[in-house]
Design a protein around this motif. Structure first.
Motif, PDB file in Angstrom:
ATOM      1  N   MET A   1      29.326  25.643  34.682  1.00 54.61           N
ATOM      2  CA  MET A   1      29.261  24.941  35.963  1.00 54.61           C
ATOM      3  C   MET A   1      30.258  25.558  36.952  1.00 54.61           C
ATOM      4  O   MET A   1      29.975  25.705  38.137  1.00 54.61           O
ATOM      5  N   GLY A   2      31.430  25.933  36.425  1.00 55.65           N
ATOM      6  CA  GLY A   2      32.423  26.598  37.281  1.00 55.65           C
ATOM      7  C   GLY A   2      31.878  27.915  37.817  1.00 55.65           C
ATOM      8  O   GLY A   2      32.113  28.286  38.971  1.00 55.65           O
ATOM      9  N   MET A   3      31.131  28.603  36.963  1.00 54.82           N
ATOM     10  CA  MET A   3      30.580  29.892  37.391  1.00 54.82           C
ATOM     11  C   MET A   3      29.528  29.697  38.478  1.00 54.82           C
ATOM     12  O   MET A   3      29.464  30.459  39.440  1.00 54.82           O
ATOM     13  N   LEU A   4      28.724  28.683  38.306  1.00 53.14           N
ATOM     14  CA  LEU A   4      27.716  28.384  39.340  1.00 53.14           C
ATOM     15  C   LEU A   4      28.408  28.081  40.670  1.00 53.14           C
ATOM     16  O   LEU A   4      28.011  28.580  41.723  1.00 53.14           O
ATOM     17  N   ILE A   5      29.473  27.289  40.583  1.00 52.95           N
ATOM     18  CA  ILE A   5      30.153  26.892  41.824  1.00 52.95           C
ATOM     19  C   ILE A   5      30.785  28.126  42.484  1.00 52.95           C
ATOM     20  O   ILE A   5      30.698  28.309  43.700  1.00 52.95           O
ATOM     21  N   GLN A   6      31.387  28.996  41.679  1.00 55.04           N
ATOM     22  CA  GLN A   6      31.996  30.191  42.264  1.00 55.04           C
ATOM     23  C   GLN A   6      30.928  31.099  42.893  1.00 55.04           C
ATOM     24  O   GLN A   6      31.141  31.665  43.962  1.00 55.04           O
ATOM     25  N   ASN A   7      29.779  31.219  42.248  1.00 57.37           N
ATOM     26  CA  ASN A   7      28.686  31.996  42.864  1.00 57.37           C
ATOM     27  C   ASN A   7      28.356  31.446  44.248  1.00 57.37           C
ATOM     28  O   ASN A   7      28.180  32.181  45.213  1.00 57.37           O
ATOM     29  N   LEU A   8      28.288  30.115  44.310  1.00 59.62           N
ATOM     30  CA  LEU A   8      27.977  29.462  45.586  1.00 59.62           C
ATOM     31  C   LEU A   8      29.047  29.757  46.637  1.00 59.62           C
ATOM     32  O   LEU A   8      28.740  30.055  47.788  1.00 59.62           O
ATOM     33  N   LEU A   9      30.313  29.657  46.208  1.00 55.62           N
ATOM     34  CA  LEU A   9      31.416  29.841  47.155  1.00 55.62           C
ATOM     35  C   LEU A   9      31.437  31.265  47.697  1.00 55.62           C
ATOM     36  O   LEU A   9      31.665  31.488  48.886  1.00 55.62           O
ATOM     37  N   LEU A  10      31.191  32.232  46.822  1.00 57.17           N
ATOM     38  CA  LEU A  10      31.229  33.632  47.262  1.00 57.17           C
ATOM     39  C   LEU A  10      30.053  33.926  48.193  1.00 57.17           C
ATOM     40  O   LEU A  10      30.210  34.589  49.223  1.00 57.17           O
ATOM     41  N   ALA A  11      28.884  33.419  47.826  1.00 57.47           N
ATOM     42  CA  ALA A  11      27.719  33.638  48.682  1.00 57.47           C
ATOM     43  C   ALA A  11      27.957  32.982  50.044  1.00 57.47           C
ATOM     44  O   ALA A  11      27.650  33.559  51.096  1.00 57.47           O
ATOM     45  N   ALA A  12      28.533  31.786  50.032  1.00 57.64           N
ATOM     46  CA  ALA A  12      28.800  31.087  51.296  1.00 57.64           C
ATOM     47  C   ALA A  12      29.730  31.925  52.170  1.00 57.64           C
ATOM     48  O   ALA A  12      29.496  32.081  53.375  1.00 57.64           O
ATOM     49  N   THR A  13      30.777  32.475  51.565  1.00 50.17           N
ATOM     50  CA  THR A  13      31.725  33.297  52.332  1.00 50.17           C
ATOM     51  C   THR A  13      30.998  34.455  52.997  1.00 50.17           C
ATOM     52  O   THR A  13      31.205  34.748  54.180  1.00 50.17           O
ATOM     53  N   ALA A  14      30.131  35.113  52.236  1.00 52.53           N
ATOM     54  CA  ALA A  14      29.402  36.260  52.774  1.00 52.53           C
ATOM     55  C   ALA A  14      28.477  35.856  53.922  1.00 52.53           C
ATOM     56  O   ALA A  14      28.169  36.665  54.790  1.00 52.53           O
TER      57      ALA A  14
END
Ligand SMILES: Cc1cc2nc3c(=O)[nH]c(=O)nc-3n(C[C@H](O)[C@H](O)[C@H](O)COP(=O)(O)O)c2cc1C
Length: 261
Positions: A178-191
């Motif tokens: 779940m942490g990995m999913l959230i980090q994927n989201l955060l990085l994509a959002a930043t981009a």
């Protein structure tokens, strides 16, 4: 944006967002980033609940407000908080961890130039609960609740506990994914120029999590992992601190470090 730039420029966005909605195409990219997160046995235990209508946002904002007011009256919470609360930028940078008080609350005018005056109070959680009982938490609670209400998108991330992988450590591995999913989201959002803030207060208590489950018809076997607020920001990046690598990396064998490092 290069992945390394996304990692270093991602910041928790505690300010307001641009008032415009998140484009469907960008929302699709966030979902796609989440979709590719790894999970044990590829069970993909996640569920994303995207909240854009004001009814859902208003209910979550109310719970946020109630939870923050309660936190200001909770001695244990305040005591634990004071360990990580940095009063000045200099103190924050020197520690390399914790959070800067002024990023979390707007201080009353008489403290704005000199937040270090709060130091003796922070050392004594009991005196802070006293302030909490006098209503000190109401202002920050209202401010944050308003931001929750005004966010273009709120995202509830839940874990479907019925999608359990084999093994004794199943629950732990599911949490990791779940942490990995959230980090994927955060990085994509930043981009994509989208800022994100975790809104943890309304998820702290079981009672509140149950209320949220009921509000959004989430079945009992869905563990609520996090609530995020999202919206476009004017710029990415901004001040942040981190420990030095030498403070958390060792080679071959762990050795106790001198206290304070
Ligand atoms: C699980 C989790 C919960 C968090 N909860 C909150 C929160 O409730 N409110 C908030 O403003 N930031 C929250 N944060 C953000 C952290 O304070 C932030 O990641 C940290 O201070 C480092 O700053 P940065 O994200 O800007 O690099 C949370 C972060 C994580 C990973």
């Amino acid at each position: 944006m290069n992945i390394f730039d996304a990692m270093t420029q991602r910041r928790s966005h505690r300010g307001d967002f641009q008032p415009r909605a998140i484009d469907e195409a960008d929302l699709g990219k966030l979902i796609e980033a989440a979709r590719w997160a790894p999970s044990p046995f590829n069970v993909q235990p996640w569920e994303l609940l995207i909240i854009r209508e004001s009814e859902g946002k208003a209910r979550l904002a109310e719970l946020t407000e109630t939870a923050i007011v309660a936190q200001f009256k909770d001695a244990k919470f305040l005591d634990d908080n004071s360990r990580w609360m940095r009063l000045t930028e200099a103190e924050w940078k020197e520690h390399g961890d914790g959070v800067l008080l002024t990023e979390h609350v707007t201080l009353p005018k008489f403290l704005q130039g000199s937040p270090e005056k709060l130091k003796p109070l922070l050392k004594n959680a009991k005196s802070l609960t006293f302030l909490g009982h006098l209503g000190a938490g109401k202002m920050p609670a209202k401010e944050i609740a308003q931001q929750v209400h005004d966010a273009p998108v709120l995202l509830l991330v839940t874990m479907n506990c019925q999608k359990r992988p084999p093994g004794e450590g199943a629950h732990r591995w599911m949490w990791l994914s779940m942490g990995m999913l959230i980090q994927n989201l955060l990085l994509a959002a930043t981009a994509l120029g989208i800022g994100v803030q975790f809104v943890s207060a309304p998820l702290e208590s079981e009672e509140h999590r149950d209320k949220i489950r009921a509000l959004f018809s989430l079945p009992k076997h869905h563990e609520i992992m996090t609530l995020l607020r999202l919206g476009y920001v004017d710029e990415t990046g901004g001040d942040a601190v981190r420990l030095q690598a030498s403070e958390f990396v060792q080679y071959e064998k762990y050795e106790e470090r001198p206290r304070g490092t």
